[in-house]
Structures are given as C-alpha cells and as structure tokens.
Design an enzyme around this catalytic site. Sequence first.
Site, mmCIF file in Angstrom:
data_model
loop_
_atom_site.group_PDB
_atom_site.id
_atom_site.type_symbol
_atom_site.label_atom_id
_atom_site.label_comp_id
_atom_site.label_asym_id
_atom_site.label_seq_id
_atom_site.Cartn_x
_atom_site.Cartn_y
_atom_site.Cartn_z
ATOM 1 N N GLU A 79 -35.995 26.556 -12.803
ATOM 2 C CA GLU A 79 -35.545 26.940 -11.471
ATOM 3 C C GLU A 79 -34.305 27.829 -11.608
ATOM 4 O O GLU A 79 -33.553 28.015 -10.663
ATOM 5 C CB GLU A 79 -35.278 25.721 -10.590
ATOM 6 C CG GLU A 79 -34.367 24.685 -11.196
ATOM 7 C CD GLU A 79 -34.184 23.471 -10.300
ATOM 8 O OE1 GLU A 79 -33.689 23.636 -9.187
ATOM 9 O OE2 GLU A 79 -34.539 22.355 -10.748
ATOM 10 N N CYS A 111 -36.947 20.274 -10.430
ATOM 11 C CA CYS A 111 -36.934 19.607 -11.746
ATOM 12 C C CYS A 111 -38.310 19.143 -12.198
ATOM 13 O O CYS A 111 -38.454 18.599 -13.296
ATOM 14 C CB CYS A 111 -35.987 18.410 -11.722
ATOM 15 S SG CYS A 111 -34.305 18.870 -11.369
ATOM 16 N N HIS A 233 -36.318 11.024 -14.730
ATOM 17 C CA HIS A 233 -35.570 12.266 -14.491
ATOM 18 C C HIS A 233 -34.124 11.838 -14.257
ATOM 19 O O HIS A 233 -33.861 10.917 -13.487
ATOM 20 C CB HIS A 233 -36.128 13.001 -13.267
ATOM 21 C CG HIS A 233 -35.201 14.069 -12.776
ATOM 22 N ND1 HIS A 233 -34.755 15.083 -13.593
ATOM 23 C CD2 HIS A 233 -34.606 14.278 -11.577
ATOM 24 C CE1 HIS A 233 -33.938 15.867 -12.918
ATOM 25 N NE2 HIS A 233 -33.818 15.402 -11.680
HETATM 26 P P1 HMG Z 1 -20.297 11.430 -4.104
HETATM 27 O O1 HMG Z 1 -20.255 11.364 -2.632
HETATM 28 O O2 HMG Z 1 -19.255 12.229 -4.789
HETATM 29 O O3 HMG Z 1 -20.262 10.035 -4.786
HETATM 30 O O4 HMG Z 1 -21.740 12.038 -4.476
HETATM 31 P P2 HMG Z 1 -20.332 8.573 -4.110
HETATM 32 O O5 HMG Z 1 -19.199 8.368 -3.212
HETATM 33 O O6 HMG Z 1 -21.710 8.363 -3.589
HETATM 34 O O7 HMG Z 1 -20.095 7.693 -5.406
HETATM 35 C C1 HMG Z 1 -20.983 7.742 -6.495
HETATM 36 C C2 HMG Z 1 -20.968 6.378 -7.149
HETATM 37 O O8 HMG Z 1 -19.702 6.186 -7.778
HETATM 38 C C3 HMG Z 1 -21.132 5.220 -6.179
HETATM 39 O O9 HMG Z 1 -21.936 4.255 -6.823
HETATM 40 C C4 HMG Z 1 -19.714 4.682 -6.018
HETATM 41 O O10 HMG Z 1 -19.658 3.320 -5.645
HETATM 42 C C5 HMG Z 1 -19.175 4.890 -7.412
HETATM 43 P P3 HMG Z 1 -23.356 3.833 -6.185
HETATM 44 O O11 HMG Z 1 -23.045 3.207 -4.880
HETATM 45 O O12 HMG Z 1 -24.133 5.128 -6.009
HETATM 46 O O13 HMG Z 1 -23.955 2.919 -7.202
HETATM 47 N N1 HMG Z 1 -17.710 4.931 -7.491
HETATM 48 C C6 HMG Z 1 -17.001 4.339 -8.465
HETATM 49 N N2 HMG Z 1 -17.390 3.603 -9.528
HETATM 50 C C7 HMG Z 1 -16.406 3.146 -10.376
HETATM 51 N N3 HMG Z 1 -15.100 3.375 -10.168
HETATM 52 C C8 HMG Z 1 -14.678 4.099 -9.109
HETATM 53 C C9 HMG Z 1 -15.647 4.609 -8.222
HETATM 54 N N4 HMG Z 1 -15.594 5.371 -7.099
HETATM 55 C C10 HMG Z 1 -16.864 5.553 -6.669
HETATM 56 N N5 HMG Z 1 -13.382 4.325 -8.932
HETATM 57 C C11 HMG Z 1 -23.737 12.625 -5.568
HETATM 58 C C12 HMG Z 1 -22.529 11.711 -5.582
HETATM 59 C C13 HMG Z 1 -24.695 12.242 -6.694
HETATM 60 C C14 HMG Z 1 -24.481 12.513 -4.238
HETATM 61 C C15 HMG Z 1 -23.249 14.099 -5.777
HETATM 62 O O14 HMG Z 1 -22.700 14.225 -7.064
HETATM 63 C C16 HMG Z 1 -24.321 15.148 -5.584
HETATM 64 O O15 HMG Z 1 -24.564 15.611 -4.480
HETATM 65 N N6 HMG Z 1 -25.013 15.575 -6.710
HETATM 66 C C17 HMG Z 1 -26.055 16.613 -6.643
HETATM 67 C C18 HMG Z 1 -27.363 16.090 -6.085
HETATM 68 C C19 HMG Z 1 -28.054 15.098 -6.996
HETATM 69 O O16 HMG Z 1 -27.801 15.047 -8.194
HETATM 70 N N7 HMG Z 1 -29.020 14.334 -6.451
HETATM 71 C C20 HMG Z 1 -29.789 13.385 -7.240
HETATM 72 C C21 HMG Z 1 -31.155 13.114 -6.668
HETATM 73 S S1 HMG Z 1 -32.070 14.630 -6.380
HETATM 74 C C22 HMG Z 1 -32.679 15.066 -7.959
HETATM 75 O O17 HMG Z 1 -32.694 14.292 -8.859
HETATM 76 C C23 HMG Z 1 -33.165 16.483 -8.127
HETATM 77 C C24 HMG Z 1 -32.186 17.424 -8.796
HETATM 78 O O18 HMG Z 1 -32.158 17.165 -10.194
HETATM 79 C C25 HMG Z 1 -32.562 18.885 -8.524
HETATM 80 C C26 HMG Z 1 -33.983 19.352 -8.812
HETATM 81 O O19 HMG Z 1 -34.968 18.670 -8.623
HETATM 82 O O20 HMG Z 1 -34.066 20.532 -9.165
HETATM 83 C C27 HMG Z 1 -30.791 17.268 -8.285
#
Ligand code: HMG
Length: 406
Positions: A79, A111, A233
């Site tokens: 991609e 992906c 993935h």
């Molecule tokens: P965010 O809002 O920065 O993070 O976004 P959050 O607030 O959701 O926190 C993440 C985790 O960290 C949470 O754990 C928190 O509790 C924890 P969870 O509830 O999820 O188990 N946390 C802590 N842990 C320990 N100590 C601390 C602490 N603070 C918080 N102090 C998000 C995270 C992944 C959404 C963001 O990085 C993002 O948008 N990433 C890009 C999109 C993505 O990767 N999506 C994945 C699914 S889609 C997919 O797989 C396809 C893709 O590969 C693309 C394709 O297909 O081409 C992306």
Amino acid sequence: MKIGIDQIGLFTPGQYVDLVEVAQARGVDPNKFTIGIGQDRQSVPGLTQDAVTMAANAALDFLTAEERDQVELIILGTESGVDNSKAGALYVQHLLGLNQWSRAFEIKEACYGATAGLQMAADFVAAHPDKKALVFGSDIARYGLATGGEVTQGAGAVAMLISANPRILALNNDSVYRSQSIQDFWRPVYSDIAFARGHYSTNQYIDFFQKVWAKYREETGHTLDDFKALCFHLPYTKQGLKALRKILPETNVDHQQSLLHYYDESIQYTRQIGNIYTGSLYLGLLSLLETSTSLAAGDTIGLFSYGSGAEGEFYSAELQPGFEEQLHGETHQQMLANRRQLSVPEYEKVFSEELPTDGSAYKADTSNEKARFYLAGIKNHERQYRDHLRGNEDAGAESAPDEPIA
Ligand code: HMG
C-alpha cells in the site's frame, strides 16, 4: 499435494528510533508505548528505500539461481506503491534477475495484500505444481510526527517463495475470509501519511477476527485446542494480544499459557521494527519460527490477516520436517542489531524529508545506505534504482532509447 511457504526472507531499513525516547519527547509515559502499545523500537526508512527496494532486498535471504528461473508468478502486495500504473513487481523482477516468462503484478488491499497474494500463489501452484511463485509484502507505515499513530509506524518487507512440497509450512486450504467496506483507515492518493480512526480500527480488527474465527470453527470443526500457536497481523503488538484474549477462554489454562508463550515469541521482531503493513502477519510468523525452540514438524499454526477497509482472513498451516534448516534467524538478529540508532531530532529530520512531487529531479544521499538494492534518485520522472554489486548502472529496468518523454 502439499503447497505452501518454501522459503521466507526479511528486510528492514538500517536505522531505528527508540520509542522510549520518542515517548519522552512527546511528554508521554514510556510505559504507554512499551506496555500499552507494546512497541520498543521503530525502523526509520530514509529516501533510499521504498516498497520496491525493500521487497527485492528481502528475497536475498534465500533466492538461488535455479529458483530465479522457476518463478513464474511475482506478486507485490503493497500500500506504499511507487507508481500509479507500472507494477512495482516489475522493478523487483529486474532487480533480482527473475524469469521474464512470468506474470508480475501488484496487489492492494491495505495490510491484507500479501495474504491475497499468498492465496493466489497457492492456487497457481495447485494448477501448475512444477512452477513457483514469489510473494512480497513491502510497506512504509507513516502517520506523522506527534500523532496518535506515530508509535505504530515502521518499515520493512517479507518475501515468500510458494511451491509444491514446501520446506517450511504447508497450507491446510481451510481459509475463512470476510470483506466489508468500512472507514477505519485509508490513505488518499494525494497523501503519503495514512488517516485512521484509531480506536474504531482497533475494534474492527477484533470484530473481524471474532467473526472469521467463529465461522472457521463452524466450517472446519476445529477448536483452539488444535492449534500449537496463533500468529496475527501486528499493527502494534498489543493488538494481536487483544484479539487472542477474546478466544483464550475457549481452552484450558495450560493451553492458554502455551498460546500466550508462543504469542510472545511471535511479536519479538515487530517490537523492534513496527508495523510493516502487508508483511506484518508474516513478520510475526518469522519471529515465531526463528525465536521458538519448542516448535516441531506437524504443529499447526493459525494465521489471522487483517487489512483495513476492511478484509480479514483466518487460515491454518502445518510445519514441515526440517523447517528449522530453512530459516535465517541469525542473519535477521544481526540485521536488527546492526541498525544505526537515530536520536529523536535525527528521526524527525529523516521523517520530514520527502521525494519531490513536482516532477523535479532528485539525487539521494546514499552514503549511509548499506542494503544491496536502493533508490539513488529520480530523473526524467523515473526512479533510479541501484544495485551495489552492479555499480552505477540503472538496476530497475532495461535501458530505454533516448527519446523525448510525452
Ligand atoms: P491512543 O489513543 O494513543 O492510545 O491510540 P490509548 O489511549 O488507546 O492507549 C493505548 C493503550 O495504552 C491502552 O491499553 C492504554 O490503557 C495503555 P488498552 O486499553 O488498549 O489495552 N496505556 C498505558 N499502559 C501502561 N502504562 C501507561 C499507559 N497509558 C496508556 N502509562 C492507537 C492508540 C493504536 C489507536 C493509535 O496508535 C493509532 O491510531 N494507531 C494507528 C491505527 C492502528 O494501528 N490500528 C490498529 C487496527 S487497524 C489495522 O491493524 C490495519 C493497519 O495495519 C493498516 C492496514 O491495514 O493497512 C493499521
């Protein structure tokens, strides 16, 4: 007849940034990145690596002269394509000196692309058992500096040789797949960074997993007890764990512990590299195979592929006798260990450098580029690919007549 992955190779660019340092620079608790997201380091590609060069570099792990001639299907899942018309697979074909009596094309569905390529390659081999196919997943994951997605960036490629009587993994021909148009993640043609509804995407990933897993169980009669390990993935390593945890209660506590142990082995490379989009599931598989010391021939591995947009697929495969001898674990460990660490300001500078988009010529600084295949620049709207072994000649295409470009 058994069909599956006969060889598998890996490439990631030679620079990385430490995510504890990125967390500190962003004013975030580092535990959020290393535990909450589950990432330690992130490969940082300079302008000398793209989807084409990374794919070609990944095949160097295993490609022999004989296999170069046997390959009659070349599929690049990406991609991060470099051209809206010509398939990157053709540049890869030329760089690697692959058989020209072959089909070569590019595939896109986020992906999921490499899995689409793998299944298509398996069908091709089923129809032509004496022929082989090369499937690549090669990508650069970019969300932008100081964005929510920044911690989930990465870059790299996986190359897989698909054949009859595979020496690593035989596919069980039991795929269950599902596709549905949703807006969880996308990248418009005018943008080199992705847009994501991050939390929605995370939930959609899990929803797709649960749906295909339930249908897989129903259609095949298999249960979690039939699997030695599951690979996912891995957009970030916590994501697969979230999915795995949804189905763990379907088995006893001992098997739960065992599945978690193998899961941990499957995420070691991703923790160091980041999301490589199309290659990500296969990076997890490679990490499992090259990290684990307790897998054996006959073990069944489940694989969940997810591509935003979205498409999910679950299938299984069986480890083949002697699979250990086909792996290149030491080479890959060395590749990761030998990467140059960038400070956060250096990473930000590299991230902000972009190839010209107005058609002007560009000459890349290639002084730090150690990979065999790399991009040297752009001239006459054409990417100038180089092969360290061939010196300064254009390694990406046949030389063309000197004619004005319309
Ligand atoms: P965010 O809002 O920065 O993070 O976004 P959050 O607030 O959701 O926190 C993440 C985790 O960290 C949470 O754990 C928190 O509790 C924890 P969870 O509830 O999820 O188990 N946390 C802590 N842990 C320990 N100590 C601390 C602490 N603070 C918080 N102090 C998000 C995270 C992944 C959404 C963001 O990085 C993002 O948008 N990433 C890009 C999109 C993505 O990767 N999506 C994945 C699914 S889609 C997919 O797989 C396809 C893709 O590969 C693309 C394709 O297909 O081409 C992306």
